[in-house]
Design a protein around this motif. Sequence first.
Motif, PDB file in Angstrom:
ATOM      1  N   HIS A  65     -12.449  26.468 -13.420  1.00 56.52           N
ATOM      2  CA  HIS A  65     -11.451  26.546 -14.483  1.00 56.52           C
ATOM      3  C   HIS A  65     -10.441  27.659 -14.181  1.00 56.52           C
ATOM      4  CE1 HIS A  65     -14.302  24.599 -17.714  1.00 56.52           C
ATOM      5  NE2 HIS A  65     -14.304  23.939 -16.558  1.00 56.52           N
TER       6      HIS A  65
ATOM      7  N   TYR B  76      -4.249  15.087 -11.441  1.00 57.48           N
ATOM      8  CA  TYR B  76      -5.471  15.083 -10.637  1.00 57.48           C
ATOM      9  C   TYR B  76      -5.203  14.946  -9.145  1.00 57.48           C
ATOM     10  CZ  TYR B  76      -5.161   9.960 -10.334  1.00 57.48           C
ATOM     11  OH  TYR B  76      -4.744   8.677 -10.079  1.00 57.48           O
TER      12      TYR B  76
ATOM     13  N   MET C 142     -15.230  10.513 -16.281  1.00 63.16           N
ATOM     14  CA  MET C 142     -14.177  11.343 -16.859  1.00 63.16           C
ATOM     15  C   MET C 142     -14.769  12.550 -17.581  1.00 63.16           C
ATOM     16  SD  MET C 142     -11.253  10.051 -15.999  1.00 63.16           S
ATOM     17  CE  MET C 142      -9.930  10.437 -17.138  1.00 63.16           C
ATOM     18  N   ARG C 143     -15.867  12.343 -18.282  1.00 63.99           N
ATOM     19  CA  ARG C 143     -16.476  13.454 -19.021  1.00 63.99           C
ATOM     20  C   ARG C 143     -16.985  14.535 -18.066  1.00 63.99           C
ATOM     21  NH1 ARG C 143     -19.342  10.637 -21.927  1.00 63.99           N
ATOM     22  NH2 ARG C 143     -21.353  10.661 -20.851  1.00 63.99           N
TER      23      ARG C 143
ATOM     24  N   GLN D 189     -16.101  15.059 -14.962  1.00 61.07           N
ATOM     25  CA  GLN D 189     -14.999  15.649 -14.207  1.00 61.07           C
ATOM     26  C   GLN D 189     -14.209  16.641 -15.061  1.00 61.07           C
ATOM     27  OE1 GLN D 189     -14.008  15.002 -10.695  1.00 61.07           O
ATOM     28  NE2 GLN D 189     -16.189  14.614 -10.944  1.00 61.07           N
ATOM     29  N   ARG D 190     -13.927  16.276 -16.300  1.00 63.39           N
ATOM     30  CA  ARG D 190     -13.188  17.195 -17.183  1.00 63.39           C
ATOM     31  C   ARG D 190     -13.970  18.494 -17.391  1.00 63.39           C
ATOM     32  NH1 ARG D 190     -11.629  12.427 -20.608  1.00 63.39           N
ATOM     33  NH2 ARG D 190      -9.394  12.099 -20.275  1.00 63.39           N
ATOM     34  N   GLU D 191     -15.275  18.360 -17.602  1.00 60.93           N
ATOM     35  CA  GLU D 191     -16.106  19.553 -17.808  1.00 60.93           C
ATOM     36  C   GLU D 191     -16.050  20.473 -16.598  1.00 60.93           C
ATOM     37  OE1 GLU D 191     -19.951  17.980 -18.504  1.00 60.93           O
ATOM     38  OE2 GLU D 191     -19.583  17.469 -20.615  1.00 60.93           O
TER      39      GLU D 191
ATOM     40  N   GLU E  71      -4.730  17.386 -15.881  1.00 63.97           N
ATOM     41  CA  GLU E  71      -4.514  16.229 -16.744  1.00 63.97           C
ATOM     42  C   GLU E  71      -4.908  14.981 -15.946  1.00 63.97           C
ATOM     43  OE1 GLU E  71      -0.493  16.261 -17.986  1.00 63.97           O
ATOM     44  OE2 GLU E  71       0.362  16.092 -15.981  1.00 63.97           O
TER      45      GLU E  71
END
Length: 593
Positions: free
Chosen positions: A280, A297, A484-485, A487-489, A496
């Motif tokens: 992050h 991405y 997606m979940r 990867q976003r985490e 985005e």
Amino acid sequence: MSQPVEKLGKLPEWDLSDLFPARDGPEVQAEIDALEAEARAFQGEHLGQLETLSGTQLGAAVRRYEALEERLGRLMSYAQLVYAGDMSEGANGKFYQACQEAATRISSTLLFFTLELNRVEEAELERKLESPDLARYRPWLRDIRALRPHQLEDEVERLLHEKQLSGRSAWTRLFDETMAGLRFPLDGEELTNAEILNRLSDHDAKTRERAAKCFAKVLRDNARLFAHITNTLAKDKAIEDDWRGFKRAVSSRNLANFVEDEVVDALVAAVTEAYPKLSHRYYALKAKWMGKDKLPYWDRNAPLPGDDDRTIPWDEARTTVLDAYGQFSPELAEVGRRFFDRPWVDAPVRPGKASGAFAHPTVPSAHPYLLLNYQGRVRDVMTLAHELGHGVHQVLAGGQGHLMSMTPLTLAETASVFGEMLTFQALLRGTTDPAKRKIMLAGKVEDMLNTVVRQIAFHRFETEVHDGRKRGELLPEDLGEIWMRTQRESLGPAFEFDEDYRVFWAYIPHFIHVPFYVYAYAFGDCLVNSLYAVYQDAEAGFAEKYLELLRAGGSQRHRELLAPFGLDAGDPAFWRRGLGVVEGMIDELERLD
């Protein structure tokens, strides 16, 4: 597209004749016939007799079994490498399948041996191990007997073994040949999987975007097939795990890696907890450097502003890696040099060739082979350093013999990641320009995030997929949602994602080839970070201890191998220490900003 030949220089191609003279030569069938006859003879002499053998006799039987297994390994290594060289060639697929079927017949005949060994009582086996002839194989016996609680009746074991051909192996081959046959139309060219992925690191942002959209479209067009393969293999695994008494989908892989569930859980928890401090934070920095509030991405692996993104010729890549190895240990470099002096490496990108990169150990009586798709980027140089680390490890471990040379995945990644670290640190020491140092450091951080954070995100994706499959079939949309979940985490708020990214789960070969392989990369990276910290503080003699670790092959477990370095992977602080190395590099990047 791949770089022009004149920029890369002459790329090596392997010569597989050290294994067999030719795919269509008589030697392959002659060896199959001989192995079938010898396996039947071995079964006839020893089936039902192991309990009655003395330690010396049993040691001789294991030696004979090892010789048969090594010859069988040579045959299958040859078939796999021929197939990997061009999966689109129908004759190669037919040859690979024929060898697989022959190998299954032969190994099915030999299967009784390890099953029967596991039925020998512990006290009786200890008496037999008083013989030096058998005692040499104590580590191998320890490893096969670890499977005793999950061993089924002999006929069931044989059925599962023989059904692999029409089960997991067939679905894996379908995936491989489908991926090898896909073409991605971009800018007037028909690109392979390796070539389109390379475009995602292009210097031009529009090229990266077009490549990402093209890649997604072709994957989406094939998503139902990839989802069906994924569901079938997950269900197949769940059935076998249930029969064998594994409560968790990951546990059979952990047992094969000889690492405790708790150790892997601690690694996954440590990395997940560190997402905000690692990925992050870094990607927020990268977005700032690229003048964006958020990164699309397709910019994840984009070159940084100021990176000249030059093409690195093959000869320079080879020299860079060997020099780095040599600064650490002349012996390590000498073993590595063999791969370049002899035709043990296949580097060019070709239609139909397996994507990615690997080091195939083959068998101790031969030598490993490396497959690369070299396109002249810094990451390709690091891939060379990585795969050469595997190759050197495989050569050194060969002294243990066929049954004990194979290293669990968790430890197999040690030498490869250590080779990368040696190469990176050598390059960094030679860089005095602050701007170039920043770019190099950022590139290494990205590689480490890909190895640690991304692979643990993959692991969490796999865990959710296998757990979800137990409740019913997963649609492509379900797989996309899990992807997606996770990867976003892992990547964080700096990114985005659009709908196209939902299908990127489909191309990851490790999910298909070896379920739950991926955490081994994070295990190896954190281990190497801790190991390299010891090296930096070490007195003379570290290199010798490290080479002994590689020579041990599969004869020792991770606790025994790491003890001489004062490290223990069972200690949660071990993982925090390894992750702290990555965090420290991000700290330095923030100071340089």
